[in-house]
Design an enzyme around this catalytic site. Structure first.
Site, PDB file in Angstrom:
ATOM      1  N   ASP A 187      78.444  49.509  58.362  1.00  0.00           N
ATOM      2  CA  ASP A 187      79.425  50.302  59.250  1.00  0.00           C
ATOM      3  C   ASP A 187      78.664  51.116  60.201  1.00  0.00           C
ATOM      4  O   ASP A 187      77.822  52.291  59.806  1.00  0.00           O
ATOM      5  CB  ASP A 187      80.450  50.985  58.469  1.00  0.00           C
ATOM      6  CG  ASP A 187      81.344  50.169  57.424  1.00  0.00           C
ATOM      7  OD1 ASP A 187      80.868  49.040  57.050  1.00  0.00           O
ATOM      8  OD2 ASP A 187      82.336  50.669  57.189  1.00  0.00           O
ATOM      9  N   LYS A 239      86.305  49.294  63.719  1.00  0.00           N
ATOM     10  CA  LYS A 239      87.008  50.353  62.687  1.00  0.00           C
ATOM     11  C   LYS A 239      87.295  51.499  63.386  1.00  0.00           C
ATOM     12  O   LYS A 239      86.710  51.896  64.424  1.00  0.00           O
ATOM     13  CB  LYS A 239      85.753  50.411  61.822  1.00  0.00           C
ATOM     14  CG  LYS A 239      85.980  51.476  60.669  1.00  0.00           C
ATOM     15  CD  LYS A 239      84.761  51.749  59.541  1.00  0.00           C
ATOM     16  CE  LYS A 239      84.984  52.982  58.836  1.00  0.00           C
ATOM     17  NZ  LYS A 239      83.748  53.125  57.945  1.00  0.00           N
ATOM     18  N   LYS A 273      89.222  47.605  60.423  1.00  0.00           N
ATOM     19  CA  LYS A 273      89.355  48.498  59.257  1.00  0.00           C
ATOM     20  C   LYS A 273      89.655  50.008  59.656  1.00  0.00           C
ATOM     21  O   LYS A 273      88.843  50.618  60.429  1.00  0.00           O
ATOM     22  CB  LYS A 273      87.758  48.591  58.853  1.00  0.00           C
ATOM     23  CG  LYS A 273      87.821  49.535  57.553  1.00  0.00           C
ATOM     24  CD  LYS A 273      86.127  49.761  57.066  1.00  0.00           C
ATOM     25  CE  LYS A 273      85.962  50.643  56.118  1.00  0.00           C
ATOM     26  NZ  LYS A 273      84.639  50.861  55.637  1.00  0.00           N
TER      27      LYS A 273
END
Length: 317
Positions: free
Chosen positions: A154, A217, A253
Protein backbone atom coordinates in the site's frame (compact mmCIF):
# COMPACT_ATOMS: atom_id res chain seq x y z
CA UNK A 1 6.20 -1.96 -17.26
CA UNK A 2 3.15 -2.03 -14.99
CA UNK A 3 1.16 -5.27 -14.90
CA UNK A 4 -1.99 -3.26 -15.47
CA UNK A 5 -0.64 -1.55 -18.58
CA UNK A 6 -3.20 0.67 -20.34
CA UNK A 7 -4.07 0.28 -23.98
CA UNK A 8 -1.76 1.87 -26.55
CA UNK A 9 -4.15 4.76 -27.01
CA UNK A 10 -4.12 5.62 -23.32
CA UNK A 11 -0.38 4.97 -23.01
CA UNK A 12 0.16 7.96 -25.31
CA UNK A 13 -1.30 10.31 -22.70
CA UNK A 14 1.63 9.60 -20.36
CA UNK A 15 4.32 10.44 -22.91
CA UNK A 16 4.91 13.90 -21.43
CA UNK A 17 3.80 16.10 -18.59
CA UNK A 18 1.74 18.29 -20.91
CA UNK A 19 -0.16 15.41 -22.53
CA UNK A 20 -0.87 13.86 -19.15
CA UNK A 21 -2.14 17.17 -17.79
CA UNK A 22 -4.29 17.66 -20.87
CA UNK A 23 -5.82 14.22 -20.43
CA UNK A 24 -6.48 14.51 -16.70
CA UNK A 25 -7.95 17.99 -16.97
CA UNK A 26 -10.05 16.80 -19.91
CA UNK A 27 -11.89 14.28 -17.74
CA UNK A 28 -15.53 15.25 -17.11
CA UNK A 29 -15.99 17.54 -14.14
CA UNK A 30 -17.68 16.07 -11.07
CA UNK A 31 -21.18 17.25 -10.11
CA UNK A 32 -20.57 17.36 -6.36
CA UNK A 33 -24.23 17.78 -5.43
CA UNK A 34 -25.30 14.93 -7.70
CA UNK A 35 -22.49 12.66 -6.47
CA UNK A 36 -23.33 13.18 -2.81
CA UNK A 37 -27.06 12.81 -3.44
CA UNK A 38 -26.57 9.49 -5.24
CA UNK A 39 -24.25 8.18 -2.50
CA UNK A 40 -26.82 9.19 0.14
CA UNK A 41 -29.66 7.60 -1.84
CA UNK A 42 -27.87 4.28 -2.23
CA UNK A 43 -27.16 4.33 1.50
CA UNK A 44 -30.89 4.10 2.25
CA UNK A 45 -31.32 0.69 0.57
CA UNK A 46 -32.95 -1.83 2.91
CA UNK A 47 -31.03 -5.11 3.30
CA UNK A 48 -33.13 -8.00 4.64
CA UNK A 49 -31.99 -10.79 6.96
CA UNK A 50 -30.75 -13.38 4.45
CA UNK A 51 -29.03 -10.77 2.30
CA UNK A 52 -27.66 -9.11 5.44
CA UNK A 53 -26.06 -12.37 6.60
CA UNK A 54 -24.44 -12.78 3.19
CA UNK A 55 -23.27 -9.15 3.19
CA UNK A 56 -21.72 -9.45 6.67
CA UNK A 57 -19.74 -12.56 5.68
CA UNK A 58 -18.68 -10.88 2.45
CA UNK A 59 -17.56 -7.77 4.35
CA UNK A 60 -15.54 -9.88 6.82
CA UNK A 61 -13.78 -11.55 3.89
CA UNK A 62 -12.91 -8.10 2.49
CA UNK A 63 -11.29 -6.64 5.62
CA UNK A 64 -7.60 -5.71 5.59
CA UNK A 65 -7.19 -6.04 9.36
CA UNK A 66 -4.81 -3.21 10.15
CA UNK A 67 -2.42 -2.03 12.83
CA UNK A 68 -0.23 0.92 11.92
CA UNK A 69 0.98 2.37 15.19
CA UNK A 70 4.42 3.27 16.47
CA UNK A 71 3.71 1.07 19.50
CA UNK A 72 3.12 -2.09 17.43
CA UNK A 73 4.93 -5.10 18.88
CA UNK A 74 5.51 -8.60 17.51
CA UNK A 75 3.01 -9.91 20.05
CA UNK A 76 0.32 -7.52 18.87
CA UNK A 77 0.94 -8.43 15.23
CA UNK A 78 0.82 -12.17 16.02
CA UNK A 79 -2.49 -11.66 17.83
CA UNK A 80 -3.82 -9.69 14.86
CA UNK A 81 -2.76 -12.47 12.51
CA UNK A 82 -4.51 -15.07 14.66
CA UNK A 83 -7.67 -12.97 14.59
CA UNK A 84 -7.49 -12.60 10.82
CA UNK A 85 -7.22 -16.37 10.40
CA UNK A 86 -9.99 -17.16 12.88
CA UNK A 87 -12.02 -14.01 13.56
CA UNK A 88 -14.53 -15.83 15.78
CA UNK A 89 -12.88 -18.78 17.59
CA UNK A 90 -16.34 -20.03 18.66
CA UNK A 91 -17.61 -20.35 15.08
CA UNK A 92 -15.43 -22.01 12.45
CA UNK A 93 -17.85 -20.98 9.67
CA UNK A 94 -16.73 -17.37 10.05
CA UNK A 95 -14.70 -16.33 6.98
CA UNK A 96 -11.08 -15.32 7.30
CA UNK A 97 -10.24 -11.70 6.57
CA UNK A 98 -8.59 -10.80 3.27
CA UNK A 99 -5.31 -9.61 4.76
CA UNK A 100 -3.43 -8.17 7.69
CA UNK A 101 -1.80 -4.79 7.04
CA UNK A 102 1.33 -3.77 8.95
CA UNK A 103 4.48 -1.68 8.69
CA UNK A 104 7.38 -3.22 6.70
CA UNK A 105 9.38 -4.22 9.79
CA UNK A 106 6.44 -6.37 10.97
CA UNK A 107 5.85 -8.20 7.69
CA UNK A 108 7.89 -11.29 8.61
CA UNK A 109 6.04 -11.62 11.93
CA UNK A 110 2.66 -11.27 10.21
CA UNK A 111 3.67 -13.73 7.48
CA UNK A 112 4.49 -16.37 10.07
CA UNK A 113 1.24 -15.71 11.97
CA UNK A 114 -1.00 -16.33 8.94
CA UNK A 115 1.06 -19.06 7.26
CA UNK A 116 -1.03 -21.63 5.39
CA UNK A 117 -4.31 -19.77 5.92
CA UNK A 118 -4.71 -17.92 2.63
CA UNK A 119 -4.76 -14.58 4.48
CA UNK A 120 -2.51 -12.11 2.67
CA UNK A 121 0.05 -9.84 4.26
CA UNK A 122 -0.11 -6.23 3.15
CA UNK A 123 2.49 -3.62 4.03
CA UNK A 124 2.34 0.14 3.85
CA UNK A 125 5.41 1.64 2.25
CA UNK A 126 6.88 4.68 0.46
CA UNK A 127 7.36 6.68 3.68
CA UNK A 128 3.78 6.13 4.84
CA UNK A 129 1.72 8.13 5.72
CA UNK A 130 3.19 11.46 4.53
CA UNK A 131 5.19 10.12 1.57
CA UNK A 132 7.80 12.81 2.14
CA UNK A 133 11.01 11.05 1.17
CA UNK A 134 13.32 10.63 -1.78
CA UNK A 135 12.28 8.07 -4.38
CA UNK A 136 15.30 5.92 -3.53
CA UNK A 137 14.11 5.72 0.09
CA UNK A 138 10.57 4.89 -0.98
CA UNK A 139 11.74 2.10 -3.26
CA UNK A 140 14.00 0.69 -0.55
CA UNK A 141 10.95 0.67 1.75
CA UNK A 142 8.99 -1.34 -0.84
CA UNK A 143 11.81 -3.78 -1.55
CA UNK A 144 12.32 -4.44 2.17
CA UNK A 145 8.62 -5.27 2.59
CA UNK A 146 8.56 -7.53 -0.47
CA UNK A 147 11.75 -9.31 0.60
CA UNK A 148 10.14 -9.98 3.99
CA UNK A 149 7.21 -11.66 2.26
CA UNK A 150 4.58 -8.99 1.66
CA UNK A 151 1.88 -10.10 -0.77
CA UNK A 152 0.58 -6.56 -1.22
CA UNK A 153 2.04 -3.06 -0.98
CA UNK A 154 0.00 0.00 0.00
CA UNK A 155 1.86 3.08 -1.25
CA UNK A 156 1.06 6.75 -0.75
CA UNK A 157 1.31 9.23 -3.59
CA UNK A 158 3.22 12.48 -3.32
CA UNK A 159 0.25 14.76 -2.65
CA UNK A 160 2.45 17.85 -2.80
CA UNK A 161 3.55 17.03 -6.34
CA UNK A 162 0.00 16.17 -7.36
CA UNK A 163 -1.48 19.40 -5.98
CA UNK A 164 1.32 21.37 -7.64
CA UNK A 165 0.25 19.86 -10.96
CA UNK A 166 3.38 17.72 -11.41
CA UNK A 167 1.34 14.71 -12.51
CA UNK A 168 4.20 13.11 -14.43
CA UNK A 169 6.32 12.93 -11.28
CA UNK A 170 3.51 11.14 -9.46
CA UNK A 171 2.99 8.82 -12.42
CA UNK A 172 6.70 7.97 -12.67
CA UNK A 173 6.88 7.22 -8.94
CA UNK A 174 3.91 4.84 -9.13
CA UNK A 175 5.46 3.08 -12.13
CA UNK A 176 8.77 2.70 -10.25
CA UNK A 177 7.00 1.33 -7.17
CA UNK A 178 4.97 -1.03 -9.35
CA UNK A 179 8.24 -2.42 -10.72
CA UNK A 180 9.75 -2.75 -7.23
CA UNK A 181 6.68 -4.72 -6.09
CA UNK A 182 7.48 -7.63 -8.38
CA UNK A 183 4.67 -10.16 -7.92
CA UNK A 184 3.09 -8.25 -5.02
CA UNK A 185 -0.13 -6.38 -5.78
CA UNK A 186 0.00 -2.60 -5.52
CA UNK A 187 -2.58 -0.41 -3.79
CA UNK A 188 -2.16 3.31 -4.47
CA UNK A 189 -3.35 5.61 -1.66
CA UNK A 190 -4.50 9.11 -2.63
CA UNK A 191 -5.30 10.57 0.81
CA UNK A 192 -8.54 11.97 -0.59
CA UNK A 193 -9.01 14.24 2.42
CA UNK A 194 -5.97 16.24 1.28
CA UNK A 195 -6.91 16.42 -2.41
CA UNK A 196 -9.59 19.04 -1.65
CA UNK A 197 -11.91 18.49 -4.63
CA UNK A 198 -13.81 15.65 -6.26
CA UNK A 199 -12.24 16.62 -9.58
CA UNK A 200 -8.82 15.95 -8.05
CA UNK A 201 -9.97 12.57 -6.75
CA UNK A 202 -11.15 11.62 -10.24
CA UNK A 203 -7.83 12.75 -11.74
CA UNK A 204 -5.83 10.86 -9.11
CA UNK A 205 -7.88 7.72 -9.76
CA UNK A 206 -7.13 7.77 -13.47
CA UNK A 207 -3.49 8.67 -12.84
CA UNK A 208 -3.05 5.71 -10.51
CA UNK A 209 -4.71 3.31 -12.92
CA UNK A 210 -2.68 4.56 -15.88
CA UNK A 211 0.48 3.91 -13.86
CA UNK A 212 -0.45 0.29 -13.13
CA UNK A 213 -2.24 0.27 -9.77
CA UNK A 214 -3.92 -3.02 -8.88
CA UNK A 215 -6.08 -1.11 -6.36
CA UNK A 216 -6.87 2.53 -5.77
CA UNK A 217 -7.32 3.40 -2.10
CA UNK A 218 -8.96 6.42 -0.50
CA UNK A 219 -6.83 7.17 2.52
CA UNK A 220 -4.22 6.32 5.12
CA UNK A 221 -6.62 6.61 8.05
CA UNK A 222 -4.26 9.20 9.54
CA UNK A 223 -6.09 12.42 8.59
CA UNK A 224 -9.43 13.96 9.55
CA UNK A 225 -11.33 13.01 6.36
CA UNK A 226 -10.89 9.45 5.17
CA UNK A 227 -13.24 7.14 3.25
CA UNK A 228 -16.70 8.55 2.58
CA UNK A 229 -19.55 7.11 0.50
CA UNK A 230 -19.15 9.97 -1.99
CA UNK A 231 -15.41 9.68 -2.60
CA UNK A 232 -15.67 5.88 -2.79
CA UNK A 233 -18.56 6.15 -5.26
CA UNK A 234 -16.43 8.44 -7.42
CA UNK A 235 -13.54 5.96 -7.40
CA UNK A 236 -15.90 3.09 -8.24
CA UNK A 237 -17.11 5.06 -11.24
CA UNK A 238 -13.49 5.54 -12.27
CA UNK A 239 -12.59 1.82 -12.15
CA UNK A 240 -15.81 0.96 -14.00
CA UNK A 241 -15.05 3.46 -16.76
CA UNK A 242 -11.38 2.43 -16.90
CA UNK A 243 -12.30 -1.20 -17.48
CA UNK A 244 -14.84 -0.21 -20.13
CA UNK A 245 -12.13 1.71 -21.97
CA UNK A 246 -9.13 -0.60 -21.46
CA UNK A 247 -10.41 -4.02 -20.46
CA UNK A 248 -8.27 -3.81 -17.27
CA UNK A 249 -10.01 -4.29 -13.92
CA UNK A 250 -8.70 -2.37 -10.90
CA UNK A 251 -9.80 -2.80 -7.28
CA UNK A 252 -10.98 -0.18 -4.78
CA UNK A 253 -10.15 0.07 -1.07
CA UNK A 254 -11.90 2.61 1.16
CA UNK A 255 -9.94 3.01 4.39
CA UNK A 256 -10.39 4.91 7.61
CA UNK A 257 -13.60 5.73 9.46
CA UNK A 258 -15.66 2.65 8.50
CA UNK A 259 -16.51 1.19 11.89
CA UNK A 260 -19.97 -0.39 11.76
CA UNK A 261 -21.64 -3.23 9.89
CA UNK A 262 -24.30 -0.80 8.73
CA UNK A 263 -21.68 1.40 7.11
CA UNK A 264 -19.87 -1.56 5.52
CA UNK A 265 -23.10 -2.81 3.95
CA UNK A 266 -23.76 0.67 2.54
CA UNK A 267 -20.38 0.51 0.83
CA UNK A 268 -21.18 -2.93 -0.61
CA UNK A 269 -24.39 -1.48 -2.08
CA UNK A 270 -22.29 1.27 -3.66
CA UNK A 271 -20.03 -1.39 -5.21
CA UNK A 272 -22.89 -3.44 -6.61
CA UNK A 273 -24.86 -0.50 -7.99
CA UNK A 274 -21.88 1.41 -9.41
CA UNK A 275 -19.08 -0.89 -10.54
CA UNK A 276 -21.19 -4.05 -10.56
CA UNK A 277 -21.06 -7.56 -9.07
CA UNK A 278 -17.65 -8.30 -10.62
CA UNK A 279 -16.19 -6.15 -7.83
CA UNK A 280 -18.05 -7.97 -5.02
CA UNK A 281 -15.05 -10.12 -4.21
CA UNK A 282 -12.05 -9.52 -1.97
CA UNK A 283 -9.75 -9.70 -4.98
CA UNK A 284 -11.30 -6.40 -6.12
CA UNK A 285 -12.72 -4.67 -3.05
CA UNK A 286 -11.31 -4.25 0.46
CA UNK A 287 -12.04 -2.39 3.64
CA UNK A 288 -9.03 -0.86 5.40
CA UNK A 289 -10.10 -1.17 9.01
CA UNK A 290 -9.27 -2.21 12.54
CA UNK A 291 -12.43 -1.81 14.64
CA UNK A 292 -14.90 -2.71 11.84
CA UNK A 293 -14.29 -6.44 12.19
CA UNK A 294 -15.54 -6.52 15.79
CA UNK A 295 -18.87 -4.96 14.87
CA UNK A 296 -19.27 -7.34 11.94
CA UNK A 297 -18.66 -10.28 14.30
CA UNK A 298 -21.18 -9.00 16.85
CA UNK A 299 -23.82 -8.51 14.17
CA UNK A 300 -23.08 -11.97 12.79
CA UNK A 301 -23.56 -13.50 16.24
CA UNK A 302 -26.83 -11.62 16.66
CA UNK A 303 -28.19 -12.99 13.38
CA UNK A 304 -27.17 -16.52 14.35
CA UNK A 305 -28.42 -16.51 17.95
CA UNK A 306 -30.95 -13.70 18.17
CA UNK A 307 -28.89 -12.12 20.93
CA UNK A 308 -26.52 -9.18 20.79
CA UNK A 309 -23.40 -10.43 22.54
CA UNK A 310 -21.67 -7.08 23.04
CA UNK A 311 -18.01 -6.03 22.83
CA UNK A 312 -16.89 -8.26 25.73
CA UNK A 313 -17.31 -11.28 23.45
CA UNK A 314 -14.79 -10.17 20.84
CA UNK A 315 -11.10 -9.55 21.20
CA UNK A 316 -9.82 -6.01 21.74
CA UNK A 317 -7.21 -5.09 19.12
Amino acid sequence: MPTNAPTAALADVTSSGSTLRRFLHGLPGVDAVGLEARAASLGTRSIKTTAKAYAIDLAISMVDLTTLEGADTPGKVRALGAKAVRPDPTDRTTPTTAAVCVYPDMVAVAKEAVAGSGVKVASVATAFPAGRAALSVKLADVRDAVAAGADEIDMVIDRGAFLAGDYLKVYDEIVAVREACGAARLKVIFETGELSTYDNIRRASWLGMLAGADFIKTSTGKVAVNATPANTLLMLEAVRDFRAQTGVQVGVKPAGGIRSSKDAIKFLVLVNETAGPDWLDNHWFRFGASSLLNDLLMQRQKLATGRYSGPDYVTVD
